[in-house]
Design a protein around this motif. Structure first.
Motif, PDB file in Angstrom:
ATOM      1  N   UNK A   1       0.818  -1.209   0.000  1.00 13.88           N
ATOM      2  CA  UNK A   1       0.000   0.000   0.000  1.00 13.88           C
ATOM      3  C   UNK A   1       0.858   1.268   0.000  1.00 13.88           C
ATOM      4  N   UNK A   2       2.169   1.095   0.148  1.00  9.33           N
ATOM      5  CA  UNK A   2       3.045   2.255   0.089  1.00  9.33           C
ATOM      6  C   UNK A   2       3.159   3.020   1.397  1.00  9.33           C
ATOM      7  N   UNK A   3       2.620   2.462   2.481  1.00 12.89           N
ATOM      8  CA  UNK A   3       2.669   3.177   3.750  1.00 12.89           C
ATOM      9  C   UNK A   3       3.996   3.002   4.467  1.00 12.89           C
ATOM     10  N   UNK A   4       4.595   1.860   4.296  1.00 15.06           N
ATOM     11  CA  UNK A   4       5.878   1.619   4.936  1.00 15.06           C
ATOM     12  C   UNK A   4       6.888   1.186   3.881  1.00 15.06           C
ATOM     13  N   UNK A   5       8.144   1.200   4.257  1.00  9.35           N
ATOM     14  CA  UNK A   5       9.194   0.824   3.323  1.00  9.35           C
ATOM     15  C   UNK A   5      10.145  -0.141   4.011  1.00  9.35           C
ATOM     16  N   UNK A   6      10.856  -0.856   3.179  1.00 13.75           N
ATOM     17  CA  UNK A   6      11.725  -1.928   3.620  1.00 13.75           C
ATOM     18  C   UNK A   6      13.167  -1.468   3.564  1.00 13.75           C
ATOM     19  N   UNK A   7      13.967  -1.874   4.524  1.00 11.55           N
ATOM     20  CA  UNK A   7      15.407  -1.641   4.427  1.00 11.55           C
ATOM     21  C   UNK A   7      16.123  -2.916   4.821  1.00 11.55           C
ATOM     22  N   UNK A   8      17.159  -3.232   4.075  1.00  9.35           N
ATOM     23  CA  UNK A   8      17.966  -4.415   4.376  1.00  9.35           C
ATOM     24  C   UNK A   8      19.372  -3.972   4.647  1.00  9.35           C
ATOM     25  N   UNK A   9      20.051  -4.738   5.515  1.00 11.94           N
ATOM     26  CA  UNK A   9      21.471  -4.499   5.637  1.00 11.94           C
ATOM     27  C   UNK A   9      22.199  -5.738   6.080  1.00 11.94           C
ATOM     28  N   UNK A  10      23.224  -6.063   5.313  1.00 12.67           N
ATOM     29  CA  UNK A  10      24.059  -7.191   5.676  1.00 12.67           C
ATOM     30  C   UNK A  10      23.218  -8.429   5.956  1.00 12.67           C
ATOM     31  N   UNK A  11      23.555  -9.088   7.041  1.00  6.20           N
ATOM     32  CA  UNK A  11      22.897 -10.345   7.359  1.00  6.20           C
ATOM     33  C   UNK A  11      21.659 -10.139   8.219  1.00  6.20           C
ATOM     34  N   UNK A  12      21.525  -8.927   8.724  1.00  5.04           N
ATOM     35  CA  UNK A  12      20.387  -8.650   9.594  1.00  5.04           C
ATOM     36  C   UNK A  12      19.068  -8.957   8.885  1.00  5.04           C
ATOM     37  N   UNK A  13      18.062  -9.305   9.664  1.00  2.00           N
ATOM     38  CA  UNK A  13      16.730  -9.450   9.075  1.00  2.00           C
ATOM     39  C   UNK A  13      16.227  -8.121   8.531  1.00  2.00           C
ATOM     40  N   UNK A  14      15.317  -8.220   7.615  1.00  2.00           N
ATOM     41  CA  UNK A  14      14.718  -7.058   6.975  1.00  2.00           C
ATOM     42  C   UNK A  14      14.029  -6.171   8.020  1.00  2.00           C
ATOM     43  N   UNK A  15      14.139  -4.861   7.833  1.00  3.05           N
ATOM     44  CA  UNK A  15      13.457  -3.949   8.750  1.00  3.05           C
ATOM     45  C   UNK A  15      12.494  -3.032   7.998  1.00  3.05           C
ATOM     46  N   UNK A  16      11.574  -2.466   8.757  1.00  2.00           N
ATOM     47  CA  UNK A  16      10.512  -1.654   8.181  1.00  2.00           C
ATOM     48  C   UNK A  16      10.427  -0.301   8.870  1.00  2.00           C
ATOM     49  N   UNK A  17       9.960   0.679   8.146  1.00  2.00           N
ATOM     50  CA  UNK A  17       9.817   2.022   8.710  1.00  2.00           C
ATOM     51  C   UNK A  17       8.796   2.783   7.874  1.00  2.00           C
ATOM     52  N   UNK A  18       8.303   3.871   8.407  1.00  2.00           N
ATOM     53  CA  UNK A  18       7.324   4.670   7.675  1.00  2.00           C
ATOM     54  C   UNK A  18       7.888   5.136   6.340  1.00  2.00           C
ATOM     55  N   UNK A  19       7.042   5.129   5.333  1.00  2.00           N
ATOM     56  CA  UNK A  19       7.518   5.487   3.998  1.00  2.00           C
ATOM     57  C   UNK A  19       7.349   6.967   3.707  1.00  2.00           C
ATOM     58  N   UNK A  20       6.614   7.672   4.563  1.00  5.10           N
ATOM     59  CA  UNK A  20       6.262   9.053   4.296  1.00  5.10           C
ATOM     60  C   UNK A  20       7.475   9.919   3.965  1.00  5.10           C
ATOM     61  N   UNK A  21       7.604  10.230   2.766  1.00  3.60           N
ATOM     62  CA  UNK A  21       8.655  11.085   2.202  1.00  3.60           C
ATOM     63  C   UNK A  21      10.064  10.887   2.768  1.00  3.60           C
ATOM     64  N   UNK A  22      10.339   9.691   3.201  1.00  5.95           N
ATOM     65  CA  UNK A  22      11.722   9.338   3.509  1.00  5.95           C
ATOM     66  C   UNK A  22      12.211   8.463   2.365  1.00  5.95           C
ATOM     67  N   UNK A  23      13.275   8.850   1.747  1.00  5.79           N
ATOM     68  CA  UNK A  23      13.641   8.114   0.546  1.00  5.79           C
ATOM     69  C   UNK A  23      14.947   7.355   0.622  1.00  5.79           C
TER      70      UNK A  23
END
Lengths: 144, 144
Positions: free
Chosen positions: B72-94
């Motif tokens: 729905x575009x409300x949150x966004x995904x970030x990955x890093x290294x071996x860590x599990x995937x993380x999520x955060x608000x998508x609102x105009x953070x790019x």
DNA sequence: CTTGATGCAAATGGTTTGCATGTTT
DNA sequence: AAACATGCAAACCATTTGCATCAAG
């Protein structure tokens, strides 16, 4: 773009210099990564290819070998999206752009991200270490 | 830096606008992500926090909810290294910079990568889409 | 001969899925 | 009531690990 004149023996020599043993498995992995050029291969890709010549080399060995080679600085890791991790020669390739459509890779010159790094440093005190950064996007051909 | 005036009800309204149902689980996930501010949370982080209030909400529901909210575009995904995937608000953070030492996140302004994008476009015909790019490095405090 | 690498099978851990049931609209 | 979301248990899949054996230095 992958016309580096690197040979398998160069890599093996490098490996030995770092105090690592040059085993059949490691030669095989290096040979396949070298042969793959700019293509990024996963551990399973590599195992499949290697097993055509060396059926006994086990997937877990490929994983351990990839770890060792990465640690030695000979190869580098790239991740993208949900795909499994892929490996490629580390020789003076520092950043990538990866086409999300066709999987093509564009190797960026080592300094390509320097202006960005300078800005992060200046504006946020942040020391970026973008050695293994992969920038997603669409390549020239896929863009039509 | 996370002083966006966004409220839970804004997000729920947005969710409804996209034709999605506003269930207890989804509200709970949104509430926790909103409360987390700039911190990045994994699915398990979120499940643990949510279960303090709603013990019945299952981890698998959190995963499905995160998928729905991402779609729905409300949150966004970030990955890093071996860590599990993380999520955060998508609102105009790019874009983000992520400290590999302490986990702190720095949100970069939307245009921060434009010069790089222009260069990739000009020199390689490559259309970069760095919406979910996370740049590793060391933050000001951790650098000493 | 000594140390480190390998093959194999089994374990791990994050994430996904099938299905019966409960909730939202 | 109809469509969709959820809880749970089981499946998945990339990667890792323990251990006995083997090969490189």
């Amino acid at each position: 773009m992958s016309a580096t004149g690197i040979t398998l023996e160069d890599l093996v020599a490098e490996l030995r210099d770092r105090g690592q043993r040059a085993t059949t498995a490691r030669r095989a992995v290096l040979a396949e990564i070298l042969a793959a050029g700019d293509t990024h291969l996963s551990a399973e890709d590599l195992a499949r290819r290697i097993q055509r010549q060396h059926p006994a080399i086990h997937l877990s060995t490929v994983y351990r070998t990839l770890d060792a080679l990465t640690e030695a600085g000979l190869i580098a890791v790239a991740r993208f999206r949900d795909q499994p991790v892929t490996y490629h020669l580390a020789v003076d390739v520092h950043h990538h752009a990866l086409c999300t459509n066709c999987g093509a890779t564009i190797n960026l010159p080592p300094g390509a991200l320097d202006p960005l790094r300078r800005r992060l440093r200046r504006d946020h005190g942040f020391r970026a270490d973008p050695r293994h950064l992969t920038i997603p996007g669409v390549c020239e051909r896929c863009a039509r």
